[in-house]
Design a protein around this motif. Structure first.
Motif: not given
Length: 320
Positions: A31-41, A113-114
């Motif tokens: 979950l943390a990896e997914q949330l980090d990838s959302i934050a990096a959009q 992807h960002p």
């Protein structure tokens, strides 16, 4: 937070706001990896709404950590209905207190992807916000450790209602859709018993003569692991499994579920789609000849030659 009475109002100008609809269940591992990838959009106008379906692991702690980091205006958590992933997603998309210009389904274990949201919005905005419009894309597959495994199938035939009746071309984890499409889903209701929220979304938007944009470029890393509720459908094992399910009538049951949804939005069907729908209904009953002729007359199709062979075989054996 806007009231339900103002929920359908769209923004007239400015950067579109995206609501990320994330459904979680015992997702602490990724979950943390997914949330980090959302934050990096690259597109930063977003809010994440999470519907947790009764997690008993560390999911709640992870969500609380990110809520404190991002702020309560960026991450909202609600309780899911506890009846499986499809019902969880439909319950979330139909929550009238959620207000936004665009909506993006999100699984709990992928890596975006960002440019995922930005790429989707660029294509959606060209079609305006009045007509229901849905974006989806290919994915790049990874294993549990993040090693790349290949890509999801590349579909070359144009998406539309005649395809949606028997096949889903877009994974829900890639889907972004506008407010008009969201309102269509709300009108059908959160209580539909469909096998998959993403297939139903494709069916509903195309049935209403909406626009479906299929992007051949992958926009996320789709993790394949033992906990996947729905996998990539690649490989001979997956093909054999689909054949087995078809011959046991499971495809017919899934189509029945989508048909029930179509009937709820029947006033939105165009005349051409209504003719397709009626012809397809005829292809599901009667004798073998009637079923085969009805299928051909409907124009319904799958994306590959072998898929269409299987489709006519299903019609012949009354498994469609």
């Amino acid at each position: 937070m806007s009231s339900a009475g103002t929920e359908t109002v769209l923004r007239d100008s400015g950067t579109p706001h995206v609501i990320v609809l994330l459904c979680a269940y015992n997702g602490e591992r990724y979950l943390a990896e997914q949330l980090d990838s959302i934050a990096a959009q690259t597109h930063q106008e977003w809010t994440v709404w999470v519907s947790d379906d009764g997690s008993t692991d560390g999911t709640h702690g992870i969500l609380e950590h990110y809520r404190q980091r991002w702020g309560a205006d960026r991450l909202r958590v609600v309780s899911g209905p506890g009846r499986g992933f499809a019902t969880n997603f439909l319950s979330l998309v139909c929550r009238t207190e959620i207000v936004g210009d665009y909506f993006s389904y999100s699984d709990q274990d992928d890596i975006w992807h960002p440019e995922k949201l930005q790429r989707a919005l660029e294509r959606l905005e060209t079609h305006g916000r009045v007509v229901p419009t849905l974006y989806c894309s290919r994915t790049q597959l990874i294993d549990e450790q993040g090693r790349k495994l290949g890509f999801s199938p590349l579909f070359t035939r144009a998406p539309g209602f005649r395809n949606a009746l028997v096949q889903n071309v877009g994974g829900g984890n890639t889907m972004v859709f506008n407010q008009a499409a969201r309102q269509l889903l709300v009108s059908a209701g959160p209580d539909l018993r469909v096998v998959a929220h993403d297939w139903w979304t494709y069916v509903a938007v195309s049935a209403a003569d909406g626009v479906v944009v299929y992007d051949p470029q992958p926009t996320l890393l789709y993790r394949q692991h033992g906990g996947n509720l729905i996998g990539s459908n690649l490989g001979w094992g997956a093909r054999l499994q689909r054949i087995r399910l078809l011959m046991h009538g499971q495809l017919r049951g899934w189509i029945d579920e989508n048909m029930a949804g179509i009937r709820r939005i029947s006033p939105r069907l165009s005349p051409a789609n209504r003719l397709t729908f009626d012809a397809f209904l005829a292809a599901r009953d009667g004798g073998p000849l009637r079923r085969m002729c009805g299928l051909k007359r409907s124009g319904v199709f799958r994306q590959t030659f072998m898929g269409n062979v299987g489709l006519f075989a299903a019609a012949f054996f009354k498994k469609l």
